[in-house]
Design an enzyme around this catalytic site. Sequence first.
Site, mmCIF file in Angstrom:
data_model
loop_
_atom_site.group_PDB
_atom_site.id
_atom_site.type_symbol
_atom_site.label_atom_id
_atom_site.label_comp_id
_atom_site.label_asym_id
_atom_site.label_seq_id
_atom_site.Cartn_x
_atom_site.Cartn_y
_atom_site.Cartn_z
ATOM 1 N N ARG A 105 -17.376 -2.219 -1.530
ATOM 2 C CA ARG A 105 -18.445 -1.629 -0.715
ATOM 3 C C ARG A 105 -19.576 -1.328 -1.692
ATOM 4 O O ARG A 105 -19.457 -0.439 -2.532
ATOM 5 C CB ARG A 105 -17.944 -0.365 -0.022
ATOM 6 C CG ARG A 105 -18.978 0.333 0.885
ATOM 7 C CD ARG A 105 -18.324 1.526 1.546
ATOM 8 N NE ARG A 105 -19.273 2.348 2.291
ATOM 9 C CZ ARG A 105 -19.546 2.213 3.583
ATOM 10 N NH1 ARG A 105 -18.940 1.250 4.268
ATOM 11 N NH2 ARG A 105 -20.404 3.000 4.175
ATOM 12 N N HIS A 132 -22.417 -6.294 7.221
ATOM 13 C CA HIS A 132 -21.271 -5.392 7.408
ATOM 14 C C HIS A 132 -20.285 -6.068 8.376
ATOM 15 O O HIS A 132 -20.083 -5.597 9.499
ATOM 16 C CB HIS A 132 -21.760 -4.061 7.965
ATOM 17 C CG HIS A 132 -20.774 -2.938 7.848
ATOM 18 N ND1 HIS A 132 -19.525 -3.072 7.258
ATOM 19 C CD2 HIS A 132 -20.848 -1.636 8.257
ATOM 20 C CE1 HIS A 132 -18.889 -1.924 7.299
ATOM 21 N NE2 HIS A 132 -19.663 -1.038 7.903
ATOM 22 N N GLN A 135 -17.207 -4.210 10.293
ATOM 23 C CA GLN A 135 -17.601 -3.357 11.409
ATOM 24 C C GLN A 135 -17.709 -4.156 12.695
ATOM 25 O O GLN A 135 -17.257 -3.720 13.760
ATOM 26 C CB GLN A 135 -18.952 -2.699 11.101
ATOM 27 C CG GLN A 135 -19.486 -1.835 12.229
ATOM 28 C CD GLN A 135 -18.647 -0.610 12.484
ATOM 29 O OE1 GLN A 135 -18.406 0.178 11.557
ATOM 30 N NE2 GLN A 135 -18.182 -0.424 13.713
ATOM 31 N N ASP A 223 -27.538 2.227 15.272
ATOM 32 C CA ASP A 223 -27.065 2.738 13.986
ATOM 33 C C ASP A 223 -28.014 3.859 13.562
ATOM 34 O O ASP A 223 -29.104 4.032 14.124
ATOM 35 C CB ASP A 223 -27.071 1.598 12.956
ATOM 36 C CG ASP A 223 -26.314 1.944 11.677
ATOM 37 O OD1 ASP A 223 -25.683 3.015 11.620
ATOM 38 O OD2 ASP A 223 -26.364 1.137 10.735
ATOM 39 N N CYS A 262 -21.837 2.556 15.078
ATOM 40 C CA CYS A 262 -20.864 2.325 14.002
ATOM 41 C C CYS A 262 -20.545 3.585 13.195
ATOM 42 O O CYS A 262 -19.594 3.581 12.421
ATOM 43 C CB CYS A 262 -21.333 1.201 13.091
ATOM 44 S SG CYS A 262 -22.959 1.445 12.363
ATOM 45 N N ARG A 290 -11.559 0.132 13.595
ATOM 46 C CA ARG A 290 -11.784 -0.239 12.200
ATOM 47 C C ARG A 290 -10.439 -0.385 11.482
ATOM 48 O O ARG A 290 -10.261 -1.300 10.670
ATOM 49 C CB ARG A 290 -12.637 0.829 11.490
ATOM 50 C CG ARG A 290 -14.094 0.885 11.901
ATOM 51 C CD ARG A 290 -14.865 -0.382 11.529
ATOM 52 N NE ARG A 290 -14.807 -0.676 10.111
ATOM 53 C CZ ARG A 290 -15.559 -0.109 9.173
ATOM 54 N NH1 ARG A 290 -16.448 0.811 9.512
ATOM 55 N NH2 ARG A 290 -15.444 -0.463 7.900
#
Length: 303
Positions: A105, A132, A135, A223, A262, A290
């Site tokens: 990450r 991403h 996600q 987001d 998310c 997730r």
Amino acid sequence: MSGLKHFLDINHHDLSVLSDIMDRSTTMKTALKMGKFDYPLAGRTLVMIFEKPSTRTRVSFQVGFQQMGGMTVVMGDQESQLGRGETLADTARVLSRYADAIMIRTDDPQKLKDLADYASIPVINGLTDASHPCQIIADIMTFQEHRGSIAGRTVAWVGDGNNVTTSWIHAAVQFGFTLKLGCPDSLQPDAGVLAWAKEKGGDIALADTAQEAVEGADLVTTDTWVSMGDKDAGRRTQVLMPFRVDAALMDHAASDALFMHCLPAHRGEEVTEEVIDGDQSVIWDEAENRLHAQKGILSWCLQ
């Protein structure tokens, strides 16, 4: 190294691979809910590199890998020689001798590419500033649990054209759904990604307003307005204010539209309390998935 099954971006895989990952995720979720435990990754080790803070990514990968029988090692950038100048190439070579997979990450997508280029074990994109993908696997899994196949449906993205937007664009092409993007002029999605989608025949539409993007959508998603590393919070908040998701905006979507975020959410900024806590919101299912999506990705990479 040829033959490795990296998971770097959704556009790297065709629908058969993505469907396989989602089938694995669903199968393992069902088994877990029934109390049936299998340990297909017993004796395997996942190294997780975090150059950005994390809640969902860290916990879901760590718990998921352990539920599958494996062991995890967590490294921050200041807890390894990466923080003292060792190259990603050298790090990749060393970790490949110790572990069975690497999840990173990070900020710069080039770091992800370097890691994948020099590792002799699978590398997974836990997030970069460019995309991403993990996600979006969880998000599509969530939609399909509630509404069936996402193919042919309409997804509306409202807000910043950021890394999550990029992965939604990739997914729209690969899964075959319409994606309507409502973003301010100064925060449009990456032009190269939009060009790729057009070349591939993706059904991607740029809307001038949030209302236009959401009109008739089966899913509305957004987001946070200010992500890690953004230094212009005041300006971003000002230009994104017309793209806040509230009940009035959701009224433009289909009557049974879902809402996703998310997370983490800044309530009252990009989304109001009445929406995020309302009947159309499936954010907690999305967050839970997730875990199951990471397990599906890990299973595909390593089995």
